[in-house]
Design a protein around this motif. Structure first.
Motif, PDB file in Angstrom:
ATOM      1  N   LEU A  50      72.077   5.840 -84.661  1.00 12.20           N
ATOM      2  CA  LEU A  50      72.528   4.714 -83.985  1.00 12.20           C
ATOM      3  C   LEU A  50      72.034   3.566 -85.049  1.00 12.20           C
ATOM      4  O   LEU A  50      71.007   3.452 -85.791  1.00 12.20           O
ATOM      5  CB  LEU A  50      71.715   4.352 -82.882  1.00 12.20           C
ATOM      6  N   SER A  51      72.845   2.489 -85.155  1.00  9.87           N
ATOM      7  CA  SER A  51      72.497   1.281 -85.913  1.00  9.87           C
ATOM      8  C   SER A  51      71.822   0.368 -85.039  1.00  9.87           C
ATOM      9  O   SER A  51      72.005  -0.007 -83.695  1.00  9.87           O
ATOM     10  CB  SER A  51      73.969   0.823 -86.339  1.00  9.87           C
ATOM     11  N   THR A  52      70.766  -0.470 -85.718  1.00  5.94           N
ATOM     12  CA  THR A  52      70.257  -1.423 -85.093  1.00  5.94           C
ATOM     13  C   THR A  52      71.137  -2.605 -84.526  1.00  5.94           C
ATOM     14  O   THR A  52      70.850  -3.427 -83.554  1.00  5.94           O
ATOM     15  CB  THR A  52      69.181  -2.162 -85.790  1.00  5.94           C
ATOM     16  N   LEU A  53      72.284  -2.638 -85.171  1.00  3.22           N
ATOM     17  CA  LEU A  53      73.426  -3.657 -84.681  1.00  3.22           C
ATOM     18  C   LEU A  53      74.020  -3.167 -83.413  1.00  3.22           C
ATOM     19  O   LEU A  53      74.921  -4.135 -82.985  1.00  3.22           O
ATOM     20  CB  LEU A  53      74.696  -3.919 -85.705  1.00  3.22           C
ATOM     21  N   ALA A  54      73.848  -2.078 -82.887  1.00  3.57           N
ATOM     22  CA  ALA A  54      74.593  -1.567 -81.908  1.00  3.57           C
ATOM     23  C   ALA A  54      73.972  -2.041 -80.517  1.00  3.57           C
ATOM     24  O   ALA A  54      72.727  -2.003 -80.551  1.00  3.57           O
ATOM     25  CB  ALA A  54      74.568  -0.049 -81.716  1.00  3.57           C
ATOM     26  N   ASP A  55      74.769  -2.276 -79.420  1.00  4.55           N
ATOM     27  CA  ASP A  55      74.340  -2.627 -78.136  1.00  4.55           C
ATOM     28  C   ASP A  55      73.365  -1.487 -77.538  1.00  4.55           C
ATOM     29  O   ASP A  55      72.331  -1.942 -77.286  1.00  4.55           O
ATOM     30  CB  ASP A  55      75.401  -2.980 -77.243  1.00  4.55           C
ATOM     31  N   HIS A  56      73.527  -0.274 -77.905  1.00  5.77           N
ATOM     32  CA  HIS A  56      72.735   0.852 -77.289  1.00  5.77           C
ATOM     33  C   HIS A  56      71.419   0.646 -77.921  1.00  5.77           C
ATOM     34  O   HIS A  56      70.605   0.889 -77.165  1.00  5.77           O
ATOM     35  CB  HIS A  56      73.495   2.241 -77.664  1.00  5.77           C
ATOM     36  N   THR A  57      71.432   0.395 -79.111  1.00  2.37           N
ATOM     37  CA  THR A  57      70.011   0.355 -79.870  1.00  2.37           C
ATOM     38  C   THR A  57      69.217  -0.744 -79.461  1.00  2.37           C
ATOM     39  O   THR A  57      67.974  -0.639 -79.200  1.00  2.37           O
ATOM     40  CB  THR A  57      69.946   0.326 -81.521  1.00  2.37           C
ATOM     41  N   LYS A  58      70.003  -1.819 -79.018  1.00  5.87           N
ATOM     42  CA  LYS A  58      69.398  -3.159 -78.468  1.00  5.87           C
ATOM     43  C   LYS A  58      68.744  -2.852 -77.244  1.00  5.87           C
ATOM     44  O   LYS A  58      67.669  -3.106 -76.751  1.00  5.87           O
ATOM     45  CB  LYS A  58      70.166  -4.260 -78.566  1.00  5.87           C
ATOM     46  N   ASN A  59      69.531  -2.050 -76.440  1.00 10.77           N
ATOM     47  CA  ASN A  59      69.119  -1.797 -75.037  1.00 10.77           C
ATOM     48  C   ASN A  59      68.055  -0.641 -75.019  1.00 10.77           C
ATOM     49  O   ASN A  59      66.997  -1.049 -74.037  1.00 10.77           O
ATOM     50  CB  ASN A  59      70.380  -0.951 -74.381  1.00 10.77           C
ATOM     51  N   ILE A  60      68.064   0.197 -75.769  1.00 13.41           N
ATOM     52  CA  ILE A  60      67.077   1.319 -75.902  1.00 13.41           C
ATOM     53  C   ILE A  60      65.590   0.465 -76.348  1.00 13.41           C
ATOM     54  O   ILE A  60      64.464   0.908 -75.541  1.00 13.41           O
ATOM     55  CB  ILE A  60      67.303   2.508 -77.032  1.00 13.41           C
ATOM     56  N   ALA A  61      65.646  -0.449 -77.181  1.00 15.37           N
ATOM     57  CA  ALA A  61      64.247  -1.050 -77.576  1.00 15.37           C
ATOM     58  C   ALA A  61      63.741  -1.903 -76.309  1.00 15.37           C
ATOM     59  O   ALA A  61      62.440  -1.962 -76.114  1.00 15.37           O
ATOM     60  CB  ALA A  61      64.655  -2.414 -78.504  1.00 15.37           C
ATOM     61  N   ARG A  62      64.605  -1.990 -75.166  1.00 18.54           N
ATOM     62  CA  ARG A  62      64.066  -2.744 -74.058  1.00 18.54           C
ATOM     63  C   ARG A  62      63.891  -1.691 -72.912  1.00 18.54           C
ATOM     64  O   ARG A  62      62.788  -1.890 -72.017  1.00 18.54           O
ATOM     65  CB  ARG A  62      64.827  -3.848 -73.651  1.00 18.54           C
ATOM     66  N   ASP A  63      64.677  -0.762 -72.959  1.00 19.34           N
ATOM     67  CA  ASP A  63      64.504   0.253 -71.794  1.00 19.34           C
ATOM     68  C   ASP A  63      64.922   1.563 -72.414  1.00 19.34           C
ATOM     69  O   ASP A  63      66.272   1.803 -72.581  1.00 19.34           O
ATOM     70  CB  ASP A  63      65.372  -0.210 -70.634  1.00 19.34           C
ATOM     71  N   PRO A  64      64.004   2.470 -72.901  1.00 14.32           N
ATOM     72  CA  PRO A  64      64.371   3.738 -73.395  1.00 14.32           C
ATOM     73  C   PRO A  64      65.272   4.743 -72.803  1.00 14.32           C
ATOM     74  O   PRO A  64      65.625   5.698 -73.295  1.00 14.32           O
ATOM     75  CB  PRO A  64      63.338   4.369 -73.948  1.00 14.32           C
TER      76      PRO A  64
END
Length: 271
Positions: A50-64
């Motif tokens: 995953l890229s840090t630019l992806a929404d998934h990665t940003k979501n995982i950072a807050r809720d894995p």
């Protein structure tokens, strides 16, 4: 699950707080699904790139917490009669080199961007899963139902050498694995390559097509892998030619009968 190359990943959308117009952003917590490529560690742990630019990665950072849907219904006239598996777990960034190597072996096209600084491999720590195997065949599975207790160190260490050996010296055996044992079409100019081996089986790829061949016993070390792969080659060859098992000696392409030595030194064979 192990035979899949794609899955639907669902994460919880993060809320952005107050919007520019003063209204509250109520997007937080909504499930956000999209298609992703997936690979697996030797114990069955799902791996994502995953890229840090992806929404998934940003979501995982807050809720894995994540969900992965594996769909085994392709080609069925009644898709709902086929299997699908929903896996629940927590995604964590992994710095384990084996994880990246296994992902790129399974998805070689990802090598074009995997080295970019914004891309990382994530390992999904599975907690449980929901299996729908067809009409009326529904049950929850525990982590232990899906994953092996651990990664066998001897097999993991030798995996790269095993793959190199099989792909360089046993193209015909790989073709038989895919077409006879896994039932893939015989047409195709590209050769089949082995992309991974684990205690439960081996993974094959030809262009964008994947195949999985399961073992009938757990394989824990390189010597057992060599003997098991040779047995599968003989089994496939006998099925293809209609010969009686045991009626003919192993062919030169059988991994165990090849003049090429085992992928590891004989001193390491006992794992």
């Amino acid at each position: 699950m192990r035979g899949a190359g794609l899955a639907t990943l669902s994460t919880a959308l993060r809320g952005e707080g107050a919007r520019h117009d003063g209204q509250h952003d109520d997007r937080g917590g909504w499930p956000y699904p999209s298609l992703v490529q997936v690979a697996f560690d030797l114990d069955g742990t799902p791996l994502l790139l995953l890229s840090t630019l992806a929404d998934h990665t940003k979501n995982i950072a807050r809720d894995p917490r994540v969900g992965l849907l594996f769909d085994g219904t392709a080609g069925l006239a009644e898709p709902l009669s086929g299997p699908r598996l929903s896996v629940l777990g927590r995604a964590e960034r992994s710095e384990e080199p084996r994880h990246r190597a296994r992902f790129l072996a399974r998805h070689p096209g990802a090598a074009l961007y995997a080295g970019f600084t914004d891309f990382s491999v994530y390992a999904v720590s599975v907690e449980r899963a929901h299996l729908v195997a067809g009409f009326g065949r529904v049950r929850w599975l525990d982590r232990t139902d899906l994953l092996l207790p651990g990664v066998p160190a001897a097999l993991a260490e030798a995996e790269g050498a095993i793959l190199s050996h099989m792909n360089a010296d046993h193209a015909d055996a790989l073709r038989l694995y895919a077409t006879v044992l896994a039932g893939r079409p015989t047409e195709g100019a590209e050769p089949w390559v082995m992309t991974g081996i684990d205690p439960d089986g081996c993974d094959l790829r030809r262009s964008g097509e994947m195949a999985r061949v399961d073992f009938d016993h757990g394989v824990e070390n390189p010597e057992d892998a060599r003997v098991t792969l040779a047995g599968l080659a003989r089994q496939a060859r006998q099925s293809a030619t209609g010969s009686v098992p045991g009626s003919a000696p192993g062919a030169a392409d059988d991994p165990v009968d090849s003049p090429v030595d085992s992928p590891v030194d004989s001193d390491d064979r006992d794992g």
